[in-house]
Scaffold this motif. Structure first.
Motif, PDB file in Angstrom:
ATOM      1  N   ILE A  97      11.467   5.310   2.571  1.00 51.80           N
ATOM      2  CA  ILE A  97      10.483   6.251   2.043  1.00 51.80           C
ATOM      3  C   ILE A  97      10.159   7.307   3.087  1.00 51.80           C
ATOM      4  CG2 ILE A  97       8.104   6.467   1.192  1.00 51.80           C
ATOM      5  CD1 ILE A  97       8.503   3.388   0.401  1.00 51.80           C
ATOM      6  N   ASP A  98      10.206   8.569   2.693  1.00 53.57           N
ATOM      7  CA  ASP A  98       9.818   9.660   3.586  1.00 53.57           C
ATOM      8  C   ASP A  98       8.325   9.532   3.869  1.00 53.57           C
ATOM      9  OD1 ASP A  98       8.852  12.273   4.473  1.00 53.57           O
ATOM     10  OD2 ASP A  98      10.830  13.035   3.940  1.00 53.57           O
ATOM     11  N   ALA A  99       7.981   9.322   5.135  1.00 49.02           N
ATOM     12  CA  ALA A  99       6.589   9.049   5.504  1.00 49.02           C
ATOM     13  C   ALA A  99       5.658  10.217   5.210  1.00 49.02           C
ATOM     14  CB  ALA A  99       6.506   8.688   6.985  1.00 49.02           C
ATOM     15  N   GLU A 100       6.211  11.439   5.179  1.00 47.70           N
ATOM     16  CA  GLU A 100       5.372  12.617   4.933  1.00 47.70           C
ATOM     17  C   GLU A 100       5.207  12.905   3.446  1.00 47.70           C
ATOM     18  OE1 GLU A 100       5.192  17.422   5.960  1.00 47.70           O
ATOM     19  OE2 GLU A 100       6.695  16.137   6.907  1.00 47.70           O
ATOM     20  N   THR A 101       6.308  12.955   2.713  1.00 44.33           N
ATOM     21  CA  THR A 101       6.237  13.337   1.299  1.00 44.33           C
ATOM     22  C   THR A 101       5.943  12.162   0.371  1.00 44.33           C
ATOM     23  OG1 THR A 101       8.609  12.995   0.941  1.00 44.33           O
ATOM     24  CG2 THR A 101       7.908  15.178   1.702  1.00 44.33           C
ATOM     25  N   LYS A 102       6.183  10.932   0.870  1.00 42.72           N
ATOM     26  CA  LYS A 102       6.064   9.710   0.059  1.00 42.72           C
ATOM     27  C   LYS A 102       7.091   9.689  -1.071  1.00 42.72           C
ATOM     28  CE  LYS A 102       2.607   8.155   2.500  1.00 42.72           C
ATOM     29  NZ  LYS A 102       2.517   9.261   3.474  1.00 42.72           N
TER      30      LYS A 102
ATOM     31  N   ALA B 138       0.837  -1.209   0.000  1.00 43.30           N
ATOM     32  CA  ALA B 138       0.000   0.000   0.000  1.00 43.30           C
ATOM     33  C   ALA B 138       0.869   1.255   0.000  1.00 43.30           C
ATOM     34  CB  ALA B 138      -0.924  -0.005   1.213  1.00 43.30           C
ATOM     35  N   LEU B 139       1.964   1.237   0.784  1.00 43.85           N
ATOM     36  CA  LEU B 139       2.868   2.389   0.823  1.00 43.85           C
ATOM     37  C   LEU B 139       3.568   2.572  -0.517  1.00 43.85           C
ATOM     38  CD1 LEU B 139       4.282   4.673   2.301  1.00 43.85           C
ATOM     39  CD2 LEU B 139       5.916   3.009   3.221  1.00 43.85           C
TER      40      LEU B 139
ATOM     41  N   GLN C 135      10.420   5.400   6.546  1.00 39.40           N
ATOM     42  CA  GLN C 135       9.898   4.043   6.688  1.00 39.40           C
ATOM     43  C   GLN C 135      10.533   3.142   5.630  1.00 39.40           C
ATOM     44  OE1 GLN C 135       7.594   2.483   8.930  1.00 39.40           O
ATOM     45  NE2 GLN C 135       8.562   0.772   7.869  1.00 39.40           N
ATOM     46  N   PHE C 136      11.144   2.059   6.080  1.00 34.29           N
ATOM     47  CA  PHE C 136      11.783   1.126   5.154  1.00 34.29           C
ATOM     48  C   PHE C 136      10.854  -0.037   4.812  1.00 34.29           C
ATOM     49  CE2 PHE C 136      15.488   3.415   6.494  1.00 34.29           C
ATOM     50  CZ  PHE C 136      16.352   3.346   5.409  1.00 34.29           C
ATOM     51  N   VAL C 137      10.910  -0.422   3.554  1.00 30.27           N
ATOM     52  CA  VAL C 137      10.204  -1.594   3.053  1.00 30.27           C
ATOM     53  C   VAL C 137      11.249  -2.541   2.474  1.00 30.27           C
ATOM     54  CG1 VAL C 137       8.601  -2.450   1.301  1.00 30.27           C
ATOM     55  CG2 VAL C 137       8.065  -0.357   2.561  1.00 30.27           C
ATOM     56  N   LYS C 138      11.161  -3.816   2.835  1.00 31.60           N
ATOM     57  CA  LYS C 138      12.114  -4.797   2.311  1.00 31.60           C
ATOM     58  C   LYS C 138      11.510  -5.498   1.098  1.00 31.60           C
ATOM     59  CE  LYS C 138      14.974  -8.782   3.565  1.00 31.60           C
ATOM     60  NZ  LYS C 138      15.333  -9.758   4.626  1.00 31.60           N
ATOM     61  N   LEU C 139      12.267  -5.510   0.024  1.00 38.42           N
ATOM     62  CA  LEU C 139      11.839  -6.173  -1.201  1.00 38.42           C
ATOM     63  C   LEU C 139      12.737  -7.375  -1.467  1.00 38.42           C
ATOM     64  CD1 LEU C 139      11.675  -2.801  -1.707  1.00 38.42           C
ATOM     65  CD2 LEU C 139      10.499  -3.633  -3.732  1.00 38.42           C
ATOM     66  N   THR C 140      12.124  -8.489  -1.775  1.00 37.07           N
ATOM     67  CA  THR C 140      12.870  -9.707  -2.114  1.00 37.07           C
ATOM     68  C   THR C 140      12.471 -10.130  -3.524  1.00 37.07           C
ATOM     69  OG1 THR C 140      12.844 -10.402   0.209  1.00 37.07           O
ATOM     70  CG2 THR C 140      13.401 -12.068  -1.439  1.00 37.07           C
ATOM     71  N   PRO C 141      13.437 -10.265  -4.429  1.00 37.77           N
ATOM     72  CA  PRO C 141      13.110 -10.650  -5.807  1.00 37.77           C
ATOM     73  C   PRO C 141      12.433 -12.020  -5.865  1.00 37.77           C
ATOM     74  CG  PRO C 141      15.346  -9.803  -5.681  1.00 37.77           C
ATOM     75  CD  PRO C 141      14.878  -9.981  -4.265  1.00 37.77           C
ATOM     76  N   ILE C 142      11.415 -12.112  -6.693  1.00 39.88           N
ATOM     77  CA  ILE C 142      10.726 -13.389  -6.893  1.00 39.88           C
ATOM     78  C   ILE C 142      11.609 -14.335  -7.706  1.00 39.88           C
ATOM     79  CG2 ILE C 142       8.708 -14.480  -7.966  1.00 39.88           C
ATOM     80  CD1 ILE C 142       7.162 -11.893  -7.322  1.00 39.88           C
TER      81      ILE C 142
ATOM     82  N   VAL D 299      15.611  10.392  10.574  1.00 35.98           N
ATOM     83  CA  VAL D 299      16.797  10.942   9.918  1.00 35.98           C
ATOM     84  C   VAL D 299      16.675  12.459   9.903  1.00 35.98           C
ATOM     85  CG1 VAL D 299      18.181  10.996   7.811  1.00 35.98           C
ATOM     86  CG2 VAL D 299      17.009   8.882   8.487  1.00 35.98           C
ATOM     87  N   GLN D 300      17.376  13.111  10.812  1.00 36.82           N
ATOM     88  CA  GLN D 300      17.353  14.574  10.925  1.00 36.82           C
ATOM     89  C   GLN D 300      15.916  15.121  10.958  1.00 36.82           C
ATOM     90  OE1 GLN D 300      19.793  15.804   7.610  1.00 36.82           O
ATOM     91  NE2 GLN D 300      21.705  15.460   8.736  1.00 36.82           N
ATOM     92  N   GLY D 301      15.113  14.477  11.784  1.00 36.59           N
ATOM     93  CA  GLY D 301      13.739  14.925  11.968  1.00 36.59           C
ATOM     94  C   GLY D 301      12.747  14.368  10.960  1.00 36.59           C
ATOM     95  N   ARG D 302      13.236  13.656   9.974  1.00 38.92           N
ATOM     96  CA  ARG D 302      12.343  13.049   8.972  1.00 38.92           C
ATOM     97  C   ARG D 302      12.101  11.590   9.337  1.00 38.92           C
ATOM     98  NH1 ARG D 302      15.460  13.899   3.503  1.00 38.92           N
ATOM     99  NH2 ARG D 302      13.585  12.952   2.597  1.00 38.92           N
TER     100      ARG D 302
END
Length: 215
Positions: free
Chosen positions: A160-165, A28-29, A140-147, A134-137
């Motif tokens: 991913i910056d949670a505010e700006t996306k 979703a993110l 959010q990390f998402v882990k991707l694993t290749p299929i 990170v310096q006030g930002r």
């Protein structure tokens, strides 16, 4: 014995549910990020590119930038430029006074700066990972694993910056212990771009004495 079996089944169901929820949150993110990227007319990014191999005890860092508009891009990295005009890829190396012209590679798996904003859309499973400040930002990390198990990539962490996306960091870990990190220093959108930015002027480079290689 029955109670023990039921308990194991319940715990397995809870665990499976948690994994599914983690995957759904991550997807979703990433869908939000993808929608945000596609809403811009163009994007310009300055970034730091780091390559590290612990087994070989090597590490290198450099700065680069990329301009993107639709499928077209212009990357400036390692003293060379790579341009994609929507049809052909042009790799321009001033030190060698060479230009290589070729069709885009279909089999390339490595995440490059030119496709770091969209590569995750297919071919991976997703997991919700850590949240960093990170310096006030909030990143959010998402882990991707290749299929595809034949790929040289072991996993990718996408910050991913949670505010700006907007994507802030990409960490690609290879099966050969090589780690590639791309950190975004600046992320600008809808900039006034030259109409010729994604156009290759072959005559100009020939006049400048460049050797043109066609693959």
């Amino acid at each position: 014995m029955i109670k023990k079996t039921l308990t194991i089944l319940m715990l397995s169901a809870i665990s499976f549910s948690a994994i599914a929820q983690s995957s759904q949150k991550a997807k979703a993110l990433l869908d939000e990020v993808y929608s945000k990227v596609n809403s811009y007319d163009n994007i310009q990014i300055d970034f730091k590119y780091a390559l590290e191999n612990t087994e070989a005890n090597t590490k290198s860092e450099t700065q680069g930038n990329v301009s993107l508009q639709g499928d077209r891009y212009l990357v400036d990295l390692f003293g060379a430029k790579q341009l994609f005009d929507g049809s052909k890829v042009y790799t321009i190396v001033p030190d060698n006074e060479e230009v290589t012209i070729e069709s885009p590679s279909e089999g390339e798996n490595t995440v490059t700066p030119s496709k770091m904003l969209t590569f995750y859309k297919e071919g991976h499973t997703y997991d919700w990972d850590i949240l960093q400040n990170v310096q006030g930002r909030k990143i959010q990390f998402v882990k991707l694993t290749p299929i595809d198990t034949n790929t040289e990539i072991k996993s990718i962490l996408l910050g991913i910056d949670a505010e700006t996306k907007h994507i802030y960091k990409l960490i690609e870990t290879g099966k050969n212990s090589t780690k590639t990190t791309i950190t975004v220093n600046s992320f600008k959108t809808n900039q006034p771009l030259s109409k010729s930015l994604f156009t290759f002027d072959e005559a100009k480079y020939k006049n400048d004495g460049y050797y043109i290689i066609r693959n």
